[in-house]
Design a protein around this motif. Structure first.
Motif, mmCIF file in Angstrom:
data_model
loop_
_atom_site.group_PDB
_atom_site.id
_atom_site.type_symbol
_atom_site.label_atom_id
_atom_site.label_comp_id
_atom_site.label_asym_id
_atom_site.label_seq_id
_atom_site.Cartn_x
_atom_site.Cartn_y
_atom_site.Cartn_z
ATOM 1 N N UNK A 134 0.986 -1.134 0.119
ATOM 2 C CA UNK A 134 -0.310 0.664 0.103
ATOM 3 C C UNK A 134 0.682 1.222 0.067
ATOM 4 N N UNK A 135 1.790 1.105 0.985
ATOM 5 C CA UNK A 135 2.732 2.271 0.993
ATOM 6 C C UNK A 135 3.663 2.613 -0.816
ATOM 7 N N UNK A 136 4.396 1.731 -1.304
ATOM 8 C CA UNK A 136 4.806 1.823 -1.896
ATOM 9 C C UNK A 136 3.678 1.746 -3.543
ATOM 10 N N UNK A 137 2.008 1.417 -3.240
ATOM 11 C CA UNK A 137 1.690 1.923 -4.259
ATOM 12 C C UNK A 137 0.950 3.710 -4.411
ATOM 13 N N UNK A 138 1.139 4.507 -2.804
ATOM 14 C CA UNK A 138 0.558 5.613 -2.709
ATOM 15 C C UNK A 138 1.569 6.241 -3.069
ATOM 16 N N UNK A 139 3.160 5.617 -3.149
ATOM 17 C CA UNK A 139 4.679 6.831 -3.757
ATOM 18 C C UNK A 139 4.545 6.612 -5.773
ATOM 19 N N UNK A 140 4.061 5.165 -5.535
ATOM 20 C CA UNK A 140 3.740 4.998 -6.921
ATOM 21 C C UNK A 140 5.581 5.003 -7.699
ATOM 22 N N UNK A 141 6.044 3.453 -6.528
ATOM 23 C CA UNK A 141 7.445 3.789 -7.301
ATOM 24 C C UNK A 141 7.723 2.976 -5.956
ATOM 25 N N UNK A 142 9.087 1.985 -6.609
ATOM 26 C CA UNK A 142 9.442 0.589 -4.726
ATOM 27 C C UNK A 142 10.150 1.718 -3.604
ATOM 28 N N UNK A 143 9.702 0.711 -2.594
ATOM 29 C CA UNK A 143 10.132 1.175 -1.277
ATOM 30 C C UNK A 143 11.203 0.572 -0.009
ATOM 31 N N UNK B 83 14.026 -7.420 10.049
ATOM 32 C CA UNK B 83 14.412 -7.579 8.821
ATOM 33 C C UNK B 83 14.895 -6.623 7.314
ATOM 34 N N UNK B 84 15.626 -6.587 6.375
ATOM 35 C CA UNK B 84 14.934 -5.401 5.319
ATOM 36 C C UNK B 84 14.415 -6.370 4.147
ATOM 37 N N UNK B 85 13.370 -5.779 4.426
ATOM 38 C CA UNK B 85 12.727 -6.214 1.986
ATOM 39 C C UNK B 85 12.483 -4.705 1.590
ATOM 40 N N UNK B 86 11.595 -5.232 0.161
ATOM 41 C CA UNK B 86 11.280 -4.137 -0.234
ATOM 42 C C UNK B 86 9.721 -4.577 -0.734
ATOM 43 N N UNK B 87 9.375 -3.594 -1.656
ATOM 44 C CA UNK B 87 8.261 -3.415 -2.198
ATOM 45 C C UNK B 87 8.511 -3.658 -3.052
ATOM 46 N N UNK B 88 7.861 -3.630 -4.378
ATOM 47 C CA UNK B 88 7.946 -3.309 -5.922
ATOM 48 C C UNK B 88 5.899 -3.443 -6.307
#
Length: 406
Positions: free
Chosen positions: A75-84, A92-97
């Motif tokens: 949801x957060x990456x969707x609002x920003x329209x970019x990977x986070x 742990x560290x993750x990223x969402x596309x």
């Protein structure tokens, strides 16, 4: 598409193909990968999950937290329209596309389960608290955490950018197919929309990159990454990324012929690496036509046919030649020649008939040539288009005639 919010991710993307892509991507990057819907629920099997995260998910509460965490990241990456890049609920560290289509968030591709090399946070993870809250053995958590990968931040950032582009390409392909099917059905009842359907059909087919090419390229990159220091692998990734960006950004545009040729060079570079010593190519385009205009992805499908249907089935060494000839300063004829398996006379006659027909054939080679033929005539008129000459076990030559447009 007005009702896009009612579609689920598995309706827009072929699940089997997505699993294959995800598995190869995970093997290439050595990162844990999972694809989820907009609610954070996994759509396909996870790839290369860490022992630590698999252990967390054996707990009912741990699984619930992971699902919520995945959903929030999407949801957060969707609002920003970019990977986070973010910290998961365990630390742990993750990223969402995000996978976004027509401004609708339909799912996410998630990677990570690592600790950042520049800021290793494993010692700050409260394993005793996790053990108590999730009812998991502390000793197993400690052992599993020691096996977590330590990854440089730059690798995480580059991987996130690449996956974002790749995930949304597949989503756009799925939506294009749905749009294509709906409009063709409507035109059967409303003939006045025939031209509109043809325009949409062109965009739909044009947005599709041959999965055969994508899967084999990813497989080649994954194999190479195990055998070398990664410089050639990086070049392959960049070349593939440029091809995907080109197909998305220019799907309905006229581009300089020089840009189309640059894209073909990258495609042939990737295929030459894949086939190793089986494929060579030579491109000789006159300088006076490079700044002229051509519909994007006009030459690319013909070159792809030469490689996949001409060279790939051939046991011996294969060659592809691309050159151009300007006639009377008014038009140019591109010649794309291969020494592949060729086409039988009867099949070639059938192909030429279908190439100039309004009906559609199911084979990839026929529909690709038909669409290129349609687009040339649509943009330039009936006097322009494609001609094909071929001999079995000798090869195939495709001639593409277009006007010189500046």
């Amino acid at each position: 598409m007005d009702d896009l919010e009612h579609y689920t991710l598995d309706k827009l993307i072929d699940v089997g193909s997505l699993q294959d892509i995800q598995d190869k991507y995970s093997k290439l990057t050595n990162l844990s990968t999972i694809t989820v819907n907009r609610n954070g629920v996994p759509l396909i099997k996870p790839s290369n999950f860490s022992k630590f995260c698999n252990l967390i998910r054996t707990s009912k509460e741990g699984y619930r937290r992971c699902i919520n965490c995945d959903a929030m990241g999407g949801i957060k990456s969707s609002k920003l329209k970019k990977p986070i890049i973010y910290r998961c609920h365990t630390g742990l560290t993750d990223f969402s596309a995000p996978i976004i289509v027509n401004n609708v968030h339909i799912g996410s591709m998630l990677c990570g389960q690592v600790s950042i090399k520049e800021n290793d946070t494993r010692n700050s993870i409260n394993l005793k608290k996790i053990s108590k809250e999730l009812y998991l053995p502390l000793d197993k958590l400690e052992t599993a955490l020691k096996e977590i990968n330590i990854v440089a931040y730059e690798k995480i950032k580059n991987s996130a950018d690449f996956m974002y582009m790749f995930a949304n390409l597949i989503a756009k392909m799925g939506v294009a197919n749905i749009t294509h099917s709906k409009l063709l059905q409507e035109t059967k009842e409303k003939m006045k929309f025939q031209q509109l359907a043809r325009d949409i059909q062109i965009k739909s087919i044009q947005s599709q990159i041959n999965p055969h090419f994508l899967f084999n390229t990813l497989n080649t990159m994954a194999s190479m990454s195990l055998l070398e220091s990664s410089n050639n692998t990086v070049e392959l990734i960049y070349a593939l990324s440029d091809i995907l960006r080109y197909s998305l950004r220019n799907s309905d545009k006229m581009v300089n012929i020089s840009i189309e040729i640059d894209n073909i060079k990258k495609y042939l570079y990737i295929q030459s690496v894949r086939f190793k010593d089986k494929l060579s190519y030579k491109i000789n385009i006159s300088d006076n036509v490079l700044n002229c205009k051509i519909p994007a992805m006009t030459l690319q499908p013909i070159v792809e046919n030469a490689v996949i249907h001409g060279i790939e089935p051939k046991k011996e060494f294969g060659k592809v030649y691309i050159d151009s000839e300007t006639v009377a300063g008014n038009y140019v004829i591109f010649k794309i020649q291969d020494n592949g398996v060729g086409i039988e006379a009867a099949k070639l006659r059938s192909l030429k008939d279908k190439m100039n027909s309004s009906s559609r054939d199911d084979s990839n080679i026929s529909i690709g040539i038909q669409i290129v033929q349609d687009r040339i005539k649509y943009y330039f008129g009936a006097q322009y288009g494609i001609d094909i000459k071929s001999s079995p076990n000798v090869g195939t030559t495709v001639y593409i005639k277009i006007p010189l447009v500046h």
